[in-house]
Design a protein around this motif. Structure first.
Motif, short mmCIF file in Angstrom:
data_model
loop_
_atom_site.label_atom_id
_atom_site.label_comp_id
_atom_site.label_asym_id
_atom_site.label_seq_id
_atom_site.Cartn_x
_atom_site.Cartn_y
_atom_site.Cartn_z
N ILE B 3 0.85 -1.19 0.00
CA ILE B 3 0.00 0.00 0.00
C ILE B 3 0.89 1.25 0.00
N TYR B 4 0.56 2.18 -0.90
CA TYR B 4 1.33 3.41 -1.04
C TYR B 4 0.41 4.62 -0.99
N GLY B 5 0.92 5.73 -0.44
CA GLY B 5 0.27 7.02 -0.60
C GLY B 5 0.92 7.69 -1.80
N PHE B 6 0.14 8.44 -2.58
CA PHE B 6 0.72 9.18 -3.71
C PHE B 6 -0.12 10.43 -3.95
N GLY B 7 0.32 11.27 -4.86
CA GLY B 7 -0.47 12.45 -5.22
C GLY B 7 -0.21 13.63 -4.29
N SER B 8 -1.24 14.50 -4.17
CA SER B 8 -1.06 15.78 -3.50
C SER B 8 -0.55 15.64 -2.07
N ILE B 9 -0.99 14.61 -1.37
CA ILE B 9 -0.58 14.46 0.04
C ILE B 9 0.94 14.26 0.15
N CYS B 10 1.55 13.62 -0.84
CA CYS B 10 3.00 13.39 -0.81
C CYS B 10 3.78 14.64 -1.20
N ARG B 11 3.08 15.58 -1.88
CA ARG B 11 3.73 16.85 -2.22
C ARG B 11 3.46 17.91 -1.18
N TRP B 58 5.74 6.70 -13.76
CA TRP B 58 6.70 7.75 -13.38
C TRP B 58 6.21 8.52 -12.16
N HIS B 59 4.91 8.77 -12.13
CA HIS B 59 4.33 9.46 -10.98
C HIS B 59 4.60 8.66 -9.70
N LEU B 60 4.29 7.37 -9.75
CA LEU B 60 4.49 6.53 -8.56
C LEU B 60 5.98 6.43 -8.21
N SER B 61 6.79 6.32 -9.25
CA SER B 61 8.23 6.17 -9.01
C SER B 61 8.81 7.41 -8.31
N LEU B 62 8.31 8.58 -8.71
CA LEU B 62 8.89 9.83 -8.19
C LEU B 62 8.17 10.37 -6.95
N GLU B 63 6.88 10.04 -6.80
CA GLU B 63 6.10 10.71 -5.75
C GLU B 63 5.20 9.78 -4.96
N SER B 64 5.66 8.61 -4.60
CA SER B 64 4.82 7.78 -3.74
C SER B 64 5.60 7.43 -2.47
N ARG B 65 4.83 7.08 -1.44
CA ARG B 65 5.43 6.70 -0.16
C ARG B 65 4.83 5.38 0.29
N LEU B 66 5.70 4.44 0.64
CA LEU B 66 5.23 3.14 1.11
C LEU B 66 4.54 3.27 2.47
N LEU B 67 3.33 2.72 2.57
CA LEU B 67 2.59 2.74 3.85
C LEU B 67 2.55 1.35 4.50
N PHE B 68 2.48 0.33 3.64
CA PHE B 68 2.43 -1.04 4.19
C PHE B 68 3.02 -2.01 3.17
N SER B 69 3.76 -3.00 3.68
CA SER B 69 4.30 -4.04 2.82
C SER B 69 4.15 -5.38 3.52
N SER B 70 3.53 -6.34 2.86
CA SER B 70 3.33 -7.65 3.50
C SER B 70 4.62 -8.46 3.51
N ASP B 71 5.63 -8.06 2.71
CA ASP B 71 6.87 -8.83 2.66
C ASP B 71 8.09 -8.00 3.09
#
Lengths: 96, 211
Positions: B3-11, B58-71
């Motif tokens: 699960i990732y956050g992306f978009g305006s909240i990450c900026r 590209w959007h996800l690569s440059l502007e997303s933040r990991l919130l949860f990872s099952s592995d």
């Protein structure tokens, strides 16, 4: 036409059918769940009406297609496009 | 699942009209995930987007933040940098076409015009984002990317631009004051300018591709 633009055209077609009717306060602005909620609330429409149910179903099907993989999309796209066309006709009958 | 956050909240671009964009990457259908809250993608689809060099990758690569990872892994980071963006001309033409369809609809129909204005805003934003990534190579994924293209920015008065932006927020988030008939008429008078701006972006994208 590509699939992205097709989905927008399908949304427009459904909105134009729904908005043929003069709603008391505000027309249906979009097919997102929040736009549908706003329309129901502002116009004090009974959320259990068949028309509302049909619009929510159409919305779900349109947004469902957005994230599918290319491999899955062609057959599924055709099938769901037909379903959306059927729902449009049902909405048209409800609007009268 | 990742699960990732992306978009305006990450900026850090927060406003009353802001939504919180959350991406869920899953193996298969998961009944716990509400598609009204999450953008739901399969791992396969994400890999395809990376290989296409798709602007969303590209959007996800440059502007997303990991919130949860099952592995415990940051899946998107493991994928590395997306492929080069190759479909700029095709995408710009697609959004130009989307604009022309909305333009034709709004001048021939008296209903659902706020939706058409919303589609105009969507086409403006998306063509600007594709242009920023593919031509000027300074990717801008913000809602106001069309205002941030330097000499190629949209030549539109800000009050008109904000009417279009409001239409978009109304149609997607059901939030805000509805657009008046006067505001619709004001905006209609500017659609030819937007048409010209988009045409020029497409031509510049074609020229860039030739070079």
């Amino acid at each position: 036409m590509n699939e992205f633009n097709n989905r927008i055209a399908a949304q427009r077609q459904i909105l134009q059918i729904v908005n043929r009717k003069r709603w008391e306060k505000e027309e249906l602005l979009g097919l997102s769940s929040k736009a549908i909620e706003r329309w129901v609330s502002v116009n004090q429409i009974n959320p259990e009406l068949r028309l509302v149910e049909l619009i929510i179903t159409a919305s779900g099907k349109l947004f469902f297609l957005a994230n599918k993989s290319q491999e899955q999309i062609s057959e599924e796209y055709k099938m769901i496009s037909r379903e959306i066309a059927d729902i449009s006709r049902a909405i048209e009958l409800e609007i009268g | 699942m990742h699960i990732y956050g992306f978009g305006s909240i990450c900026r850090g671009e927060i406003s009353l009209g802001s939504d919180i964009d959350i991406l869920a990457i899953v193996e298969s259908y998961d009944s716990r995930i509400d598609p009204n809250t999450f953008s739901v993608y399969s791992y396969k689809r994400i890999q395809e987007l990376w290989l296409e060099g798709n602007p969303f990758a590209w959007h996800l690569s440059l502007e997303s933040r990991l919130l949860f990872s099952s592995d415990k892994l940051d899946y998107l980071k493991v994928l590395g940098t997306p492929e080069n963006y190759k479909n700029c001309v095709r995408d710009c033409e697609k959004f130009f076409s989307l604009f022309r369809e909305a333009h034709a609809s709004i001048i021939t129909s008296n209903n659902s015009r706020v939706f058409d204005l919303s589609t105009v805003f969507l086409s403006i934003r998306n063509i600007a984002t594709c242009f920023s990534l593919g031509v000027i190579e300074q990717p801008d994924f913000s809602r106001n990317s069309a205002l941030r293209l330097g000499v190629n920015s949209i030549p539109l008065a800000l009050d008109t631009y904000h009417i279009l932006e409001r239409a978009r927020i109304l149609c997607t988030r059901g939030y805000g004051k509805n657009i008046t008939d006067d505001e619709i008429d004001t905006t209609l008078r500017r659609l030819n300018e937007i048409h010209k701006w988009m045409y020029n972006l497409v031509e510049k994208a074609k020229e860039h591709e030739r070079v």
